[in-house]
Design a protein around this motif. Structure first.
Motif, PDB file in Angstrom:
ATOM      1  N   UNK A  75      12.300  -0.164  42.862  1.00 38.25           N
ATOM      2  CA  UNK A  75      12.985   0.692  43.837  1.00 38.25           C
ATOM      3  C   UNK A  75      13.956   1.560  43.048  1.00 38.25           C
ATOM      4  N   UNK A  76      13.883   2.872  43.243  1.00 37.60           N
ATOM      5  CA  UNK A  76      14.738   3.796  42.488  1.00 37.60           C
ATOM      6  C   UNK A  76      15.799   4.398  43.396  1.00 37.60           C
ATOM      7  N   UNK A  77      17.040   4.179  43.025  1.00 38.16           N
ATOM      8  CA  UNK A  77      18.156   4.739  43.777  1.00 38.16           C
ATOM      9  C   UNK A  77      18.847   5.767  42.900  1.00 38.16           C
ATOM     10  N   UNK A  78      18.402   7.015  43.007  1.00 38.15           N
ATOM     11  CA  UNK A  78      19.037   8.089  42.259  1.00 38.15           C
ATOM     12  C   UNK A  78      20.391   8.386  42.871  1.00 38.15           C
ATOM     13  N   UNK A  87      25.338   1.940  44.715  1.00 30.79           N
ATOM     14  CA  UNK A  87      24.394   1.302  45.622  1.00 30.79           C
ATOM     15  C   UNK A  87      25.181   0.230  46.368  1.00 30.79           C
ATOM     16  N   UNK A  88      25.097   0.256  47.696  1.00 34.46           N
ATOM     17  CA  UNK A  88      25.863  -0.669  48.533  1.00 34.46           C
ATOM     18  C   UNK A  88      25.059  -1.910  48.885  1.00 34.46           C
ATOM     19  N   UNK A  89      25.749  -2.898  49.415  1.00 36.43           N
ATOM     20  CA  UNK A  89      25.057  -4.114  49.864  1.00 36.43           C
ATOM     21  C   UNK A  89      24.092  -3.783  50.998  1.00 36.43           C
ATOM     22  N   UNK A  90      24.392  -2.785  51.828  1.00 39.65           N
ATOM     23  CA  UNK A  90      23.489  -2.372  52.907  1.00 39.65           C
ATOM     24  C   UNK A  90      22.167  -1.875  52.339  1.00 39.65           C
ATOM     25  N   UNK A 133      15.415  -3.301  41.468  1.00 37.53           N
ATOM     26  CA  UNK A 133      16.071  -2.128  42.040  1.00 37.53           C
ATOM     27  C   UNK A 133      16.889  -1.485  40.924  1.00 37.53           C
ATOM     28  N   UNK A 134      16.609  -0.210  40.667  1.00 39.97           N
ATOM     29  CA  UNK A 134      17.267   0.513  39.590  1.00 39.97           C
ATOM     30  C   UNK A 134      18.078   1.651  40.179  1.00 39.97           C
ATOM     31  N   UNK A 135      19.213   1.929  39.583  1.00 33.92           N
ATOM     32  CA  UNK A 135      20.018   3.063  40.009  1.00 33.92           C
ATOM     33  C   UNK A 135      20.536   3.831  38.804  1.00 33.92           C
ATOM     34  N   UNK A 136      20.752   5.125  39.005  1.00 39.54           N
ATOM     35  CA  UNK A 136      21.394   5.930  37.968  1.00 39.54           C
ATOM     36  C   UNK A 136      22.901   5.780  38.074  1.00 39.54           C
ATOM     37  N   UNK A 137      23.370   5.153  39.154  1.00 41.53           N
ATOM     38  CA  UNK A 137      24.806   4.915  39.357  1.00 41.53           C
ATOM     39  C   UNK A 137      25.159   3.472  39.031  1.00 41.53           C
ATOM     40  N   UNK A 154      21.484  -0.934  36.250  1.00 44.94           N
ATOM     41  CA  UNK A 154      22.399   0.154  36.616  1.00 44.94           C
ATOM     42  C   UNK A 154      22.138   1.367  35.732  1.00 44.94           C
ATOM     43  N   UNK A 155      22.925   2.412  35.937  1.00 45.13           N
ATOM     44  CA  UNK A 155      22.702   3.675  35.242  1.00 45.13           C
ATOM     45  C   UNK A 155      22.667   3.562  33.732  1.00 45.13           C
ATOM     46  N   UNK A 156      23.537   2.747  33.168  1.00 48.73           N
ATOM     47  CA  UNK A 156      23.576   2.575  31.716  1.00 48.73           C
ATOM     48  C   UNK A 156      22.273   1.971  31.222  1.00 48.73           C
ATOM     49  N   UNK A 157      21.802   0.939  31.913  1.00 48.86           N
ATOM     50  CA  UNK A 157      20.552   0.271  31.516  1.00 48.86           C
ATOM     51  C   UNK A 157      19.345   1.188  31.710  1.00 48.86           C
TER      52      UNK A 157
END
Length: 141
Positions: A36-39, A46-49, A80-84, A110-113
């Motif tokens: 899952x990508x959360x840009x 990314x919130x708990x929701x 789940x991956x995020x840029x934030x 997270x974004x760093x990873x």
């Protein structure tokens, strides 16, 4: 060999539910990971929701994948991956869920990873998927 598919609509024939798998990474028939990508824009979280929403869709993802013959014996996992970054509540939820999910493991980056993976990924397909998903549409999602 590794293959990467982007934008798969998972369908669970038993529940009738549909859910989108952003990125599906498959290594031979042995390993299958739905990502899952959360840009997020800089400083985005990314919130708990959002995590709860993703966790709620995992059974649909899994039902779709195990219907495919090539994944019958595969180790299936979801990330789940995020840029934030993740809020502390989101991280606490992920930690608790990770401990409880032994049959279908979960993880997160997270974004760093994610940036590190994009930079160092030996698998060109993963690097291209990251750039396509995150860098071409940095504010999508």
């Amino acid at each position: 060999s590794v293959s990467v598919d982007i934008g798969i609509t998972a369908f669970d024939s038993e529940t009738g539910k549909r859910a989108d798998i952003d990125v599906l990474k498959v290594r031979n028939k042995a390993e299958c990971m739905g990502i899952e990508c959360k840009g997020k824009h800089p400083g985005g979280v990314v919130t708990d929701t959002e995590v709860v929403d993703w966790l709620r869709r995992i059974p649909t993802f899994r039902a779709h994948l195990i219907r495919e013959q090539r994944f019958r014996e595969a180790a299936i996992s979801f990330e789940i991956w995020t840029t934030g970054t993740f809020t502390s509540d989101a991280l606490a939820l992920l930690e608790a869920e990770k401990r409880n999910r032994t049959k279908t493991p979960i993880d997160w980056k997270d974004g760093t990873q994610v940036a590190e993976i994009a930079k160092t990924a030996k698998e060109k397909t993963i690097r291209e998927a990251l750039y396509q998903h995150y860098l071409r549409h940095p504010l999508s999602k």
